[in-house]
Motif scaffolding. Structure first.
Motif, PDB file in Angstrom:
ATOM      1  N   ILE A   1       0.676  -1.176  -0.017  1.00 16.97           N
ATOM      2  CA  ILE A   1       0.081   0.022   0.067  1.00 16.97           C
ATOM      3  C   ILE A   1       0.906   1.306  -0.086  1.00 16.97           C
ATOM      4  N   TYR A   2       1.822   1.256   0.784  1.00 18.59           N
ATOM      5  CA  TYR A   2       2.795   2.302   0.703  1.00 18.59           C
ATOM      6  C   TYR A   2       3.582   2.686  -0.599  1.00 18.59           C
ATOM      7  N   ASN A   3       3.849   1.583  -1.313  1.00 14.77           N
ATOM      8  CA  ASN A   3       4.568   1.730  -2.366  1.00 14.77           C
ATOM      9  C   ASN A   3       3.591   2.032  -3.486  1.00 14.77           C
ATOM     10  N   LYS A   4       2.231   1.672  -3.465  1.00  9.82           N
ATOM     11  CA  LYS A   4       1.145   1.837  -4.391  1.00  9.82           C
ATOM     12  C   LYS A   4       0.083   2.482  -3.755  1.00  9.82           C
ATOM     13  N   PRO A   5      -0.046   3.792  -3.438  1.00  8.30           N
ATOM     14  CA  PRO A   5      -1.030   4.272  -2.484  1.00  8.30           C
ATOM     15  C   PRO A   5      -2.487   4.400  -3.311  1.00  8.30           C
ATOM     16  N   GLU A   6      -2.347   4.573  -4.542  1.00  8.93           N
ATOM     17  CA  GLU A   6      -3.418   4.927  -5.478  1.00  8.93           C
ATOM     18  C   GLU A   6      -4.784   4.250  -5.194  1.00  8.93           C
ATOM     19  N   PRO A   7      -4.783   2.983  -4.863  1.00 15.03           N
ATOM     20  CA  PRO A   7      -6.023   2.390  -4.834  1.00 15.03           C
ATOM     21  C   PRO A   7      -6.712   2.904  -3.381  1.00 15.03           C
ATOM     22  N   ILE A   8      -6.113   3.603  -2.543  1.00 14.81           N
ATOM     23  CA  ILE A   8      -6.670   3.903  -1.257  1.00 14.81           C
ATOM     24  C   ILE A   8      -6.634   5.555  -1.451  1.00 14.81           C
ATOM     25  N   ALA A   9      -5.521   5.950  -2.046  1.00 11.39           N
ATOM     26  CA  ALA A   9      -5.726   7.353  -2.100  1.00 11.39           C
ATOM     27  C   ALA A   9      -6.794   8.131  -3.004  1.00 11.39           C
ATOM     28  N   ILE A  10      -6.996   7.591  -4.139  1.00 11.45           N
ATOM     29  CA  ILE A  10      -7.851   8.077  -5.108  1.00 11.45           C
ATOM     30  C   ILE A  10      -9.239   7.997  -4.629  1.00 11.45           C
ATOM     31  N   PRO A  11      -9.628   6.839  -4.187  1.00 11.01           N
ATOM     32  CA  PRO A  11     -11.260   6.717  -3.646  1.00 11.01           C
ATOM     33  C   PRO A  11     -11.144   7.700  -2.596  1.00 11.01           C
ATOM     34  N   MET A  12     -10.336   7.852  -1.627  1.00  9.66           N
ATOM     35  CA  MET A  12     -10.295   8.894  -0.305  1.00  9.66           C
ATOM     36  C   MET A  12     -10.604  10.165  -0.995  1.00  9.66           C
ATOM     37  N   CYS A  13      -9.773  10.832  -2.198  1.00 11.50           N
ATOM     38  CA  CYS A  13     -10.012  11.832  -2.753  1.00 11.50           C
ATOM     39  C   CYS A  13     -11.185  12.310  -3.341  1.00 11.50           C
ATOM     40  N   ILE A  14     -11.769  11.072  -4.199  1.00 10.21           N
ATOM     41  CA  ILE A  14     -13.110  11.266  -4.586  1.00 10.21           C
ATOM     42  C   ILE A  14     -14.357  11.436  -3.580  1.00 10.21           C
TER      43      ILE A  14
END
Length: 163
Positions: A70-83
């Protein structure tokens, strides 16, 4: 019988939801020079902090391999949280404006004093709990970051010793 139905529908029409209550008391708490018409932002932050609380708990519960991934590829969490944040912001901006406040203010004026006091106490309790949730979010995310830094350091040291 018709009058009973009519009275019931009027009461239901003037019912104040939990979020409406929070919005009303935030608006009344912000000084007029503090842009009370932007209280929807505070409401959004309150709501978002609960979603972030859930995510930060999950981040700390995962095993080391998943945490590193998750730390190396945060997009699966960061993008939905931003949305989610943007969606909450847009929804609250649409719902909670000066017109909504004026409608709620007229409902609160008609409310008995004890009920108004109860709703204000609910607001203060919710605000206190939300502040605790935000602090917990910060602590959990800091803990996650510290743990990741320790894992990365161990991986780096293991890499150096194997060379």
């Amino acid at each position: 019988m018709n009058t009973k139905l009519k009275k019931f529908s009027v009461k239901e029409k003037n019912k104040i939801s939990f979020t409406d209550n929070i919005f009303y008391w935030i608006w009344t708490s912000v000084p007029s020079k503090g842009f009370p018409d932007r209280t929807f932002v505070i409401l959004t932050i309150f709501q978002f902090s609960y979603a972030l609380f859930f995510v930060s708990i999950l981040l700390t519960l995962f095993n080391d391999e998943i945490q590193l991934w998750i730390y190396n590829k945060p997009e699966p969490i960061a993008i939905p949280m931003c949305i989610l944040f943007i969606a909450l912001l847009l929804i609250n901006m649409k719902i909670y404006d000066e017109k909504k406040y004026k409608k709620l203010a007229s409902n609160f004026r008609l409310m008995p004093i004890m009920e108004k006091k109860k709703s204000k106490n609910i607001f203060f309790l919710f605000s206190f709990i939300t502040i605790l949730i935000i602090l917990t979010d910060i602590i959990l995310l800091y803990s996650y970051n510290s743990h990741i830094n320790n894992l990365m350091q161990k991986e780096y040291m293991r890499f150096i010793y194997t060379q």
